[in-house]
Scaffold this motif. Structure first.
Motif, PDB file in Angstrom:
ATOM      1  N   ILE A  24      -4.189   6.320   4.992  1.00  0.00           N
ATOM      2  CA  ILE A  24      -3.809   7.705   5.368  1.00  0.00           C
ATOM      3  C   ILE A  24      -3.957   7.813   6.918  1.00  0.00           C
ATOM      4  N   GLY A  25      -3.282   8.724   7.388  1.00  0.00           N
ATOM      5  CA  GLY A  25      -2.829   9.032   8.897  1.00  0.00           C
ATOM      6  C   GLY A  25      -2.135  10.386   8.944  1.00  0.00           C
ATOM      7  N   VAL A  51     -12.473  13.216   5.829  1.00  0.00           N
ATOM      8  CA  VAL A  51     -11.520  13.091   5.033  1.00  0.00           C
ATOM      9  C   VAL A  51     -11.213  11.746   3.983  1.00  0.00           C
ATOM     10  N   LEU A  52     -11.874  10.673   4.903  1.00  0.00           N
ATOM     11  CA  LEU A  52     -11.669   9.323   4.081  1.00  0.00           C
ATOM     12  C   LEU A  52     -12.576   9.431   2.842  1.00  0.00           C
ATOM     13  N   LEU A  53     -13.588   9.972   2.826  1.00  0.00           N
ATOM     14  CA  LEU A  53     -14.325  10.048   1.473  1.00  0.00           C
ATOM     15  C   LEU A  53     -13.731  11.045   0.597  1.00  0.00           C
ATOM     16  N   ASP A  54     -13.173  12.164   1.101  1.00  0.00           N
ATOM     17  CA  ASP A  54     -12.750  13.107  -0.070  1.00  0.00           C
ATOM     18  C   ASP A  54     -11.524  12.550  -0.489  1.00  0.00           C
ATOM     19  N   SER A  55     -10.693  11.854   0.153  1.00  0.00           N
ATOM     20  CA  SER A  55      -9.365  11.394  -0.236  1.00  0.00           C
ATOM     21  C   SER A  55      -9.518   9.986  -1.232  1.00  0.00           C
ATOM     22  N   GLY A  56     -10.549   9.518  -1.138  1.00  0.00           N
ATOM     23  CA  GLY A  56     -10.864   8.256  -1.840  1.00  0.00           C
ATOM     24  C   GLY A  56      -9.762   6.928  -1.270  1.00  0.00           C
ATOM     25  N   TYR A  87       0.755  -1.374   0.064  1.00  0.00           N
ATOM     26  CA  TYR A  87       0.101  -0.033   0.028  1.00  0.00           C
ATOM     27  C   TYR A  87       0.878   1.316   0.033  1.00  0.00           C
ATOM     28  N   PHE A  88       0.425   2.478  -0.383  1.00  0.00           N
ATOM     29  CA  PHE A  88       0.777   3.846  -0.004  1.00  0.00           C
ATOM     30  C   PHE A  88       0.197   4.231   1.251  1.00  0.00           C
ATOM     31  N   GLY A  89       1.055   4.765   2.112  1.00  0.00           N
ATOM     32  CA  GLY A  89       0.828   5.449   3.262  1.00  0.00           C
ATOM     33  C   GLY A  89       1.047   6.808   3.195  1.00  0.00           C
ATOM     34  N   VAL A  90      -0.167   7.569   3.359  1.00  0.00           N
ATOM     35  CA  VAL A  90      -0.262   9.037   3.039  1.00  0.00           C
ATOM     36  C   VAL A  90      -0.174   9.950   4.323  1.00  0.00           C
ATOM     37  N   THR A  91       0.308  11.014   4.499  1.00  0.00           N
ATOM     38  CA  THR A  91       0.296  11.898   5.498  1.00  0.00           C
ATOM     39  C   THR A  91       0.755  13.433   5.141  1.00  0.00           C
ATOM     40  N   ALA A 111      -3.207  18.449   2.069  1.00  0.00           N
ATOM     41  CA  ALA A 111      -2.168  17.508   1.352  1.00  0.00           C
ATOM     42  C   ALA A 111      -2.437  16.019   1.439  1.00  0.00           C
ATOM     43  N   VAL A 112      -3.433  15.739   2.449  1.00  0.00           N
ATOM     44  CA  VAL A 112      -3.979  14.206   2.664  1.00  0.00           C
ATOM     45  C   VAL A 112      -4.779  13.849   1.242  1.00  0.00           C
TER      46      VAL A 112
END
Length: 736
Positions: free
Chosen positions: A154-155, A178-183, A95-99, A135-136
């Motif tokens: 995301i985190g 933000v879970l929905l906005d980020s996809g 996975y990608f981990g995004v912050t 940014a997330v």
């Protein structure tokens, strides 16, 4: 019930542990080749420059996963205008981990007055513009464009504080999770070591990320809710005063004996329907926390109804103890945002292990001789604990790290000081800080674990210090003494914020601190002087400050030192009227303080004070439509005026303050006497006035003021109106 979790380092390492430890986690293909890697298992994307130090979140996450045997790469501050930088390390296996980084990207870029900042402390040479707003969301969308089939996790603090619907100061509206906005596929909140380790191992074993919905400290999107749960309906604030248990007229209730017999014969694997109970009945029924969730008002409702928003904020904060918190559910359209309970805090051995990982403690070599301001500030400091039980409503530490203090051992801290002494370039013998969110909460927790597990208090120290809270600072005092004795260390300073209402409970600690660890100035945060405002902050009164100052002055004198307290204050906090700020300014003048360490209240996502700011209600109490409305200084000019009152000594503020004092009917505070705030305006010599220029009509049109400041005229009108109404009521009463 005291909840536990497997040791963070008890998992069977992933097969890639054979590659060993990387000097720095790779940021380019060339670095991967040098390590012999053909791919990364996890790629972490961050809005900060890459500093391999335990104060930087991505370094911690990367090293924790590396210790589990995974190959981890880092893409730091990618150019978000295309997908090119996001493909630098290839496609990750897991996975990608995004912050967004160590700071929320919006707070990082904008001041409390919504002005753009011209520097970024987490970027090489402080250069601005190296990360996007929100940014997330932006980083996640670029990852999805690049590899549609790769899971996105995301985190970090930006995602953590936006895990459910939250008021957004920058757009002045409530935004959805933000879970929905980020996809993204899953959101990790808080200090996420447990969640990220468990998640990564499960993905490595072949589980689909869509099936991982039960991890503590995570938020997921669910199309359907699980069967067999009890739903506590908390979508309203206006329940009737008395509610009887809802009875199903078609329900058959067998005799007790037969009921027990049927229960024994029942199929344990049979699917049980969801049972819904109103929120007022929650306390009258014994509920299994593992099989209960609380339904919050839907996003569409809190977005339109500030009172419901304040209610939802109160529920979230009451459900923050990992030992008794329940899952939260919030509907958004046809989807359900499911927030699992908070993660179990790390114990001391786990904290030691996390901070003992092989960090290089310096920025990645790619930055050359460039300076990273945030690193320069902390490179000789040591983080000794996490969490805060203070509960200050304007602060987001509690929402992110929790109220339970997680402390390292003294041995672990001493070892890190020795590493700084021996490895970090430029060390001259001074440790700049031994601290954390609050410097003197080290190893302070509840005296009774059972009581702590059942507690739902928002603060352990407000309105008074809880009788179950440990206030003995002896472990902190011992740590200070050990650190001072280390060879090559001549000074150990304490720069983190000090909770002085705790410190006064242990005079020995205060004496140790003042005698050996204050370099002339000590930062503390009374935040305000007025009880009305302090009650909205959940901060102690000035009597506690006075007690601490007496101790501080006494021990400074005994040590033969001239030392001073540097107090921090907040302007324009919800509930703070101009009269309160005026009283604070007079207190500062009386005590001969000319403070520069002031700030205007910044409504950060999810904080309780932000709920006050948006709703005008106080979520520290039960919220209803009849709840008392708070005075909220929202208008930008009001906010600047309150800040100007704190800096009454700045002559640039004098014209503004003269006008405000006149509007408030406090002309008596204008003059040159010692007790007056600002000097009178100097009379200018007479000169023939220039002919007046007529402004265009568009410029002459008066703009409606947004200010709700109670001026002197408004006060007189209100008093007259009240007096008139009283007389009218009296006349009507006599007529009857």
């Amino acid at each position: 019930m005291i909840r536990t979790a497997p040791n963070l380092f008890s998992y069977t390492p992933y097969w890639a542990e054979c590659y060993g430890t990387a000097p720095f986690l790779p940021t380019t293909r060339e670095e991967m080749d040098q390590l012999g890697w053909d791919s990364c298992d996890v790629i972490l994307i961050t809005g900060d420059a890459y500093v391999d130090h335990p104060s930087f979140g991505m370094a911690v996450m990367g090293r924790v996963l590396e210790a589990q045997g995974f190959r981890v790469g880092i893409i730091a501050q990618p150019d978000w205008r295309s997908t090119a930088d996001f493909s630098e390390l290839g496609k990750p296996n897991l996975y990608f981990g995004v912050t967004a980084g160590n700071m929320d990207s919006m707070i990082n870029r904008y001041t409390a007055d919504l002005r753009v900042r011209h520097d970024d402390a987490y970027t090489a040479d402080g250069e601005e513009g190296k990360r996007p707003d929100r940014a997330v969301i932006v980083y996640s969308q670029r990852c999805r464009e690049l590899y549609k089939d790769v899971p996105i996790v995301i985190g970090g603090i930006e995602a953590s504080l936006r895990r459910i619907a939250q008021y957004d100061y920058w757009s002045n509206k409530v935004r959805r999770s933000v879970l929905l906005d980020s996809g993204a596929d899953i959101l990790l909140y808080g200090n996420a070591e447990r969640a990220i380790v468990d998640l990564t191992h499960r993905l490595a074993l072949g589980e689909s990320i869509r099936s991982i919905i039960d991890l503590r400290g995570t938020v997921v999107v669910r199309e359907q809710l699980p069967d067999g749960y009890v739903e506590v309906d908390s979508t309203r604030v206006d329940w009737p005063g008395h509610i009887d248990k809802i009875v199903n007229p078609y329900e058959y209730i067998p005799e007790p004996a037969k009921c027990a017999e049927d229960k024994a014969k029942a199929d344990p694997n049979a699917v049980q329907p969801i049972r819904i109970i109103p929120e007022p009945l929650k306390g009258k029924q014994r509920l299994d926390g593992n099989r209960t969730y609380i339904r919050l008002p839907a996003y569409e409702r809190v977005a339109k109804d500030p009172v419901l928003y304040a209610h939802a904020s109160r529920i979230l904060h009451l459900e923050s103890n990992p030992h008794n918190a329940k899952a939260l559910v919030q509907r958004d359209g046809k989807k359900e945002i499911w927030a699992n309970p908070p993660p179990i805090p790390l114990d001391t051995p786990e904290m030691d292990a996390v901070f003992g990982l092989p960090y290089q403690r310096i920025p990645h070599p790619r930055y050359g001789n460039k300076k990273i301001p945030a690193y320069d500030m902390i490179r000789f400091s040591v983080n000794i604990m996490r969490g805060c039980f203070g509960g200050c409503t304007f602060c987001s530490i509690t929402e992110h790290e929790g109220r339970i203090i997680q402390s390292r051992s003294q041995e672990s801290v001493i070892k890190e000081i020795e590493e700084i002494r021996d490895k970090v370039p430029g060390f001259t013998g001074m440790i700049s800080d031994l601290g954390g969110p609050t410097s003197n909460m080290y190893h302070l927790n509840c005296n009774d674990p059972e009581i702590q597990a059942s507690c739902r208090k928002l603060s352990c120290v407000y309105p008074v210090i809880c009788q179950n809270l440990k206030t003995d600072h002896s472990e902190t005092t011992q740590l200070y003494r050990k650190a001072r004795k280390l060879e090559g260390v001549h000074t150990v300073a304490i720069a983190s914020g000090l909770r002085y209402d705790l410190a006064v409970e242990d005079p020995e600690y205060v004496k140790e601190l003042v005698t050996h660890h204050v370099g002339g100035y000590l930062k503390i945060a009374p935040e305000h002087s007025e009880e009305g405002t302090l009650s909205k902050m959940m901060k102690p009164g000035m009597g506690t400050y006075d007690r601490f100052k007496k101790m501080f002055d006494k021990y400074s004198k005994e040590a033969g030192k001239k030392q001073y307290l540097i107090p921090y204050f907040i302007a324009a906090h919800p509930g703070c009227e101009d009269e309160d700020m005026l009283n604070l300014a007079r207190w500062l003048k009386e005590h001969k303080f000319r403070v520069d360490q002031v700030q205007t209240f910044y409504p950060s996502p999810m904080a309780l004070a932000t709920a006050m700011y948006h709703s005008g209600r106080n979520p520290l109490k039960k919220v209803s439509y009849k709840s008392e409305k708070l005075y909220i200084p929202r208008d930008l000019e009001q906010r600047r005026t309150q800040k100007a009152l704190l800096r009454y000594h700045d002559q640039d503020n004098w014209p503004k303050l003269r006008k405000v004092l006149q509007e408030m009917g406090r002309d008596d505070l204008i003059g040159s006497a010692e007790w007056q705030l600002v000097p009178a305006e100097e009379k200018k010599k007479f000169s023939k006035p220039a002919p007046a220029k007529t402004a265009p009509v568009a410029q002459r049109a008066a703009k409606p003021s947004m200010s709700n400041r109670p001026t002197a005229l408004a006060r007189k009108k209100a008093a007259a109106k009240s007096s008139k109404q009283t007389r009218q009521k009296s006349v009507k009463k006599r007529a009857k």
